[in-house]
Write a protein that holds these residues in place. Sequence first.
Motif, short mmCIF file in Angstrom:
data_model
loop_
_atom_site.label_atom_id
_atom_site.label_comp_id
_atom_site.label_asym_id
_atom_site.label_seq_id
_atom_site.Cartn_x
_atom_site.Cartn_y
_atom_site.Cartn_z
N CYS A 1 -7.54 5.01 -6.14
CA CYS A 1 -7.77 4.92 -7.57
C CYS A 1 -8.95 3.98 -7.83
N PRO A 2 -9.50 3.98 -9.05
CA PRO A 2 -10.54 3.00 -9.37
C PRO A 2 -10.03 1.59 -9.12
N ALA A 3 -10.87 0.77 -8.49
CA ALA A 3 -10.46 -0.58 -8.13
C ALA A 3 -11.65 -1.52 -8.24
N LEU A 4 -11.36 -2.80 -8.30
CA LEU A 4 -12.40 -3.84 -8.23
C LEU A 4 -11.72 -5.14 -7.84
N VAL A 5 -12.54 -6.15 -7.59
CA VAL A 5 -12.03 -7.47 -7.22
C VAL A 5 -12.51 -8.48 -8.25
N TYR A 6 -11.58 -9.32 -8.72
CA TYR A 6 -11.94 -10.27 -9.78
C TYR A 6 -11.13 -11.55 -9.62
N GLY A 7 -11.75 -12.66 -10.03
CA GLY A 7 -11.04 -13.93 -10.06
C GLY A 7 -11.97 -15.10 -10.26
N SER B 1 -16.81 3.34 -13.30
CA SER B 1 -15.44 3.76 -13.61
C SER B 1 -15.01 3.12 -14.93
N ALA B 2 -13.95 3.66 -15.52
CA ALA B 2 -13.43 3.08 -16.76
C ALA B 2 -12.98 1.64 -16.53
N LEU B 3 -12.47 1.36 -15.35
CA LEU B 3 -12.02 0.00 -15.03
C LEU B 3 -13.20 -0.97 -15.02
N VAL B 4 -14.27 -0.61 -14.33
CA VAL B 4 -15.45 -1.48 -14.28
C VAL B 4 -16.03 -1.68 -15.68
N ALA C 1 0.82 -1.22 0.00
CA ALA C 1 0.00 0.00 0.00
C ALA C 1 0.85 1.26 0.00
N GLY C 2 2.02 1.19 0.59
CA GLY C 2 2.89 2.36 0.65
C GLY C 2 3.94 2.42 -0.44
N GLN C 3 3.95 1.43 -1.33
CA GLN C 3 5.00 1.35 -2.35
C GLN C 3 4.54 1.78 -3.74
N TYR C 4 3.24 1.79 -3.98
CA TYR C 4 2.73 2.02 -5.34
C TYR C 4 1.67 3.12 -5.33
N HIS C 5 1.52 3.74 -6.50
CA HIS C 5 0.49 4.76 -6.70
C HIS C 5 -0.19 4.50 -8.04
N PRO C 6 -0.93 3.41 -8.15
CA PRO C 6 -1.46 3.00 -9.46
C PRO C 6 -2.60 3.88 -9.96
N ASP C 7 -2.79 3.83 -11.27
CA ASP C 7 -3.96 4.47 -11.88
C ASP C 7 -5.19 3.59 -11.72
N TYR C 8 -4.97 2.27 -11.71
CA TYR C 8 -6.05 1.30 -11.52
C TYR C 8 -5.52 0.15 -10.68
N THR D 1 -13.77 -9.97 4.26
CA THR D 1 -12.82 -8.87 4.17
C THR D 1 -11.64 -9.33 3.32
N ALA D 2 -11.05 -8.43 2.55
CA ALA D 2 -9.96 -8.80 1.64
C ALA D 2 -8.88 -7.72 1.67
N ASP D 3 -7.80 -7.96 0.93
CA ASP D 3 -6.74 -6.95 0.83
C ASP D 3 -7.23 -5.67 0.16
N LEU D 4 -8.37 -5.74 -0.53
CA LEU D 4 -8.98 -4.51 -1.06
C LEU D 4 -9.14 -3.48 0.04
N ASN D 5 -9.59 -3.91 1.22
CA ASN D 5 -9.84 -3.00 2.33
C ASN D 5 -8.57 -2.29 2.79
N VAL D 6 -7.43 -2.91 2.54
CA VAL D 6 -6.14 -2.34 2.96
C VAL D 6 -5.61 -1.36 1.93
N VAL D 7 -5.58 -1.77 0.65
CA VAL D 7 -4.90 -0.96 -0.36
C VAL D 7 -5.78 0.10 -1.00
N ALA D 8 -7.07 -0.17 -1.15
CA ALA D 8 -7.93 0.79 -1.86
C ALA D 8 -7.96 2.17 -1.20
N PRO D 9 -8.11 2.27 0.13
CA PRO D 9 -8.08 3.61 0.74
C PRO D 9 -6.74 4.31 0.55
N ALA D 10 -5.65 3.54 0.54
CA ALA D 10 -4.32 4.13 0.40
C ALA D 10 -4.07 4.60 -1.03
N TRP D 11 -4.52 3.85 -2.01
CA TRP D 11 -4.23 4.18 -3.40
C TRP D 11 -5.23 5.16 -3.99
#
Length: 347
Positions: free
Chosen positions: A304-310, A267-270, A127-134, A292-302
């Motif tokens: 950016c538009p986000a989603l969960v997929y798999g 969002s453009a990502l969705v 969460a503290g290492q990246y600043h992604p667009d998506y 609960t997933a890692d989304l909860n950790v990184v999304a507030p920090a980054w």
Amino acid sequence: MSQTLLGLVSHYSPSRQERAACLWLTEHMRSLGYDRAFIDAAGNAVGVLGNGPRQVVLLGHIDTVPGELPVRVEDGVLYGRGAVDAKGPLACFTDAVARVGAVEGWQWVVIGAVDEERDSLGARFAAGQYHPDYAVIGEPNRWERVALGYKGSAGAHLTVRRRQVHSASGEQTACEAAVAAWLAVQAWVETFNIGKTRAFDKIMLSLQGMESGGDGLEQWARLKLGARLPPDLAPQEWYRRLVEIAAGAEIQEAGYAVPAWACEKNSALVRAFLSAIRAQGGAPSFVYKTGTADLNVVAPAWGCPALVYGPGDSALDHTPDECVSLAEFEKAVAVLAAAFQGIAEKG
């Protein structure tokens, strides 16, 4: 069959024992044409492809719950620990990025995070290492579905203390007081949930453990509480409520608490994922999860538009029956690759 999927599932990697799997994955990423692949300071396996200024981070997790399972392929289905949660999604990320390859102006970062099943140490570092667009987070939700929200989580230890008295005194014991506190918390939660129809909007309370003891002068009783929290109840507010409800009890936070998170739907990502699912013949849908997933950790920090997929059926998470359809896996890889190409083309 995907060698990425088979290789990951074949490397048993419960939380805090992920290194061998991470070493294998980084070496495999290099063989797939990634520009760089390495293990970061937190122990995460990281693969980078491309060097453009715009960045997409695909964060999966490489750890699993304990319990090694025989790895086998039968009737087009791969069985093994992590096939669903969540090496299937991580393998999809790895293969999809390799399929898309380098795209001018973009950089793809695939992360196999460690410790998701415990304290999310890998995601907290990332969460503290990246600043992604998506950002795309890897969890099993079926190949035709996009997850947009995960509930928050907050653990607590509730402790009641009483002076030691004779059992015939009639005074309330610590154990009795702890039970009364549990019933009070349960009643408050039931009131909070009145009128809420979606599980995502409710508090999900659980009693996960209890113990008691004494030293001859004082007796004590301790309850381990778990709570899955909705978006309108932050962890610190939940702890404050516990103090009020269980008056006189000691409330201690347990583990890492995280707030609920709901992703932007338009969002453009969705849109790119919905289009990619339709292109594969699917009927896309959204889901909001009670876990609960890692989304909860990184999304507030980054931010950016986000989603969960798999791919995979999340009902099989943590069970002895973990398996994923190879056909579904390939569908998911195709969806991811098409979505990334669509994002890159539209800028």
